[in-house]
Design a protein around this motif. Sequence first.
Motif, short mmCIF file in Angstrom:
data_model
loop_
_atom_site.label_atom_id
_atom_site.label_comp_id
_atom_site.label_asym_id
_atom_site.label_seq_id
_atom_site.Cartn_x
_atom_site.Cartn_y
_atom_site.Cartn_z
N SER A 129 0.81 -1.22 0.00
CA SER A 129 0.00 0.00 0.00
C SER A 129 0.85 1.27 0.00
O SER A 129 0.40 2.32 -0.45
N ALA A 130 2.08 1.19 0.49
CA ALA A 130 2.95 2.36 0.54
C ALA A 130 3.64 2.66 -0.79
O ALA A 130 4.02 3.80 -1.05
N CYS A 131 3.79 1.67 -1.64
CA CYS A 131 4.53 1.84 -2.89
C CYS A 131 3.79 2.81 -3.84
O CYS A 131 2.65 2.54 -4.22
N PRO A 132 4.44 3.90 -4.25
CA PRO A 132 3.77 4.87 -5.11
C PRO A 132 3.59 4.44 -6.56
O PRO A 132 2.82 5.05 -7.29
N VAL A 133 4.28 3.37 -6.97
CA VAL A 133 4.17 2.93 -8.37
C VAL A 133 3.61 1.51 -8.50
O VAL A 133 3.62 0.94 -9.58
N ALA A 134 3.11 0.96 -7.42
CA ALA A 134 2.48 -0.36 -7.41
C ALA A 134 3.34 -1.45 -8.06
O ALA A 134 2.87 -2.25 -8.85
N CYS A 135 4.61 -1.50 -7.67
CA CYS A 135 5.51 -2.49 -8.25
C CYS A 135 5.70 -3.71 -7.36
O CYS A 135 6.47 -4.61 -7.68
N ILE A 136 4.99 -3.79 -6.23
CA ILE A 136 5.12 -4.91 -5.30
C ILE A 136 3.89 -5.80 -5.41
O ILE A 136 2.76 -5.32 -5.33
N HIS A 137 4.14 -7.09 -5.60
CA HIS A 137 3.06 -8.04 -5.86
C HIS A 137 3.16 -9.25 -4.93
O HIS A 137 4.26 -9.64 -4.54
N GLN A 138 2.02 -9.87 -4.64
CA GLN A 138 2.03 -11.06 -3.80
C GLN A 138 2.49 -12.27 -4.60
O GLN A 138 2.08 -12.46 -5.75
N GLY A 139 3.35 -13.06 -3.99
CA GLY A 139 3.80 -14.30 -4.62
C GLY A 139 2.77 -15.39 -4.44
O GLY A 139 1.85 -15.27 -3.63
N GLN A 140 2.96 -16.46 -5.15
CA GLN A 140 2.04 -17.59 -5.05
C GLN A 140 2.50 -18.57 -3.98
O GLN A 140 3.68 -18.89 -3.89
N GLY A 141 1.56 -19.02 -3.16
CA GLY A 141 1.90 -19.97 -2.12
C GLY A 141 2.59 -19.31 -0.94
O GLY A 141 2.43 -18.12 -0.71
N GLN A 142 3.36 -20.10 -0.21
CA GLN A 142 4.07 -19.59 0.94
C GLN A 142 5.56 -19.85 0.80
O GLN A 142 5.97 -20.72 0.04
N ASN A 143 6.35 -19.09 1.52
CA ASN A 143 7.80 -19.27 1.47
C ASN A 143 8.23 -20.36 2.45
O ASN A 143 7.40 -21.04 3.03
N SER A 144 9.52 -20.50 2.66
CA SER A 144 10.03 -21.59 3.51
C SER A 144 9.70 -21.42 4.99
O SER A 144 9.79 -22.37 5.75
N ILE A 145 9.29 -20.22 5.39
CA ILE A 145 8.90 -20.02 6.79
C ILE A 145 7.37 -19.99 6.93
O ILE A 145 6.83 -19.53 7.92
N ASN A 146 6.70 -20.51 5.88
CA ASN A 146 5.24 -20.67 5.87
C ASN A 146 4.45 -19.38 6.02
O ASN A 146 3.43 -19.34 6.72
N THR A 147 4.92 -18.33 5.39
CA THR A 147 4.17 -17.07 5.37
C THR A 147 3.94 -16.65 3.92
O THR A 147 4.63 -17.11 3.00
N ASN A 148 2.95 -15.79 3.72
CA ASN A 148 2.79 -15.18 2.41
C ASN A 148 4.03 -14.35 2.13
O ASN A 148 4.72 -13.91 3.05
N TRP A 149 4.30 -14.09 0.88
CA TRP A 149 5.49 -13.33 0.53
C TRP A 149 5.19 -12.43 -0.66
O TRP A 149 4.20 -12.62 -1.36
N TYR A 150 6.02 -11.43 -0.85
CA TYR A 150 5.83 -10.43 -1.89
C TYR A 150 7.12 -10.28 -2.69
O TYR A 150 8.19 -10.67 -2.25
N TRP A 151 6.98 -9.72 -3.87
CA TRP A 151 8.14 -9.50 -4.73
C TRP A 151 8.02 -8.15 -5.42
O TRP A 151 6.93 -7.60 -5.57
N ILE A 152 9.16 -7.60 -5.80
CA ILE A 152 9.24 -6.30 -6.46
C ILE A 152 9.53 -6.50 -7.94
O ILE A 152 10.46 -7.22 -8.30
N ASP A 153 8.74 -5.85 -8.77
CA ASP A 153 8.99 -5.84 -10.21
C ASP A 153 10.14 -4.87 -10.45
O ASP A 153 9.98 -3.65 -10.36
#
Length: 75
Positions: A18-42
């Motif tokens: 929500s803070a990113c002014p250019v909406a370049c951060i997206h949710q990844g699919q599934g969970q990471n190795s610590i079993n949480t949702n994760w995000y990535w930057i374009d």
Amino acid sequence: MSHTIVTEKCIGVAECVSACPVACIHQGQGQNSINTNWYWIDFSACIDCSICIQVCPTQGAILDKEEPSLQKTSQ
């Protein structure tokens, strides 16, 4: 140069989305190795404003450099 979300440190709080002014951060699919949702930057859309780093509560989850080997994407 872009910023990087370290996939295995991201705990899915998503303040960065929500803070990113250019909406370049997206949710990844599934969970990471610590079993949480994760995000990535374009990398191609990031403007290096560093707002994501300022709002992220997880120390070291976002780097101020482009490190593709530390960030999974949904592509």
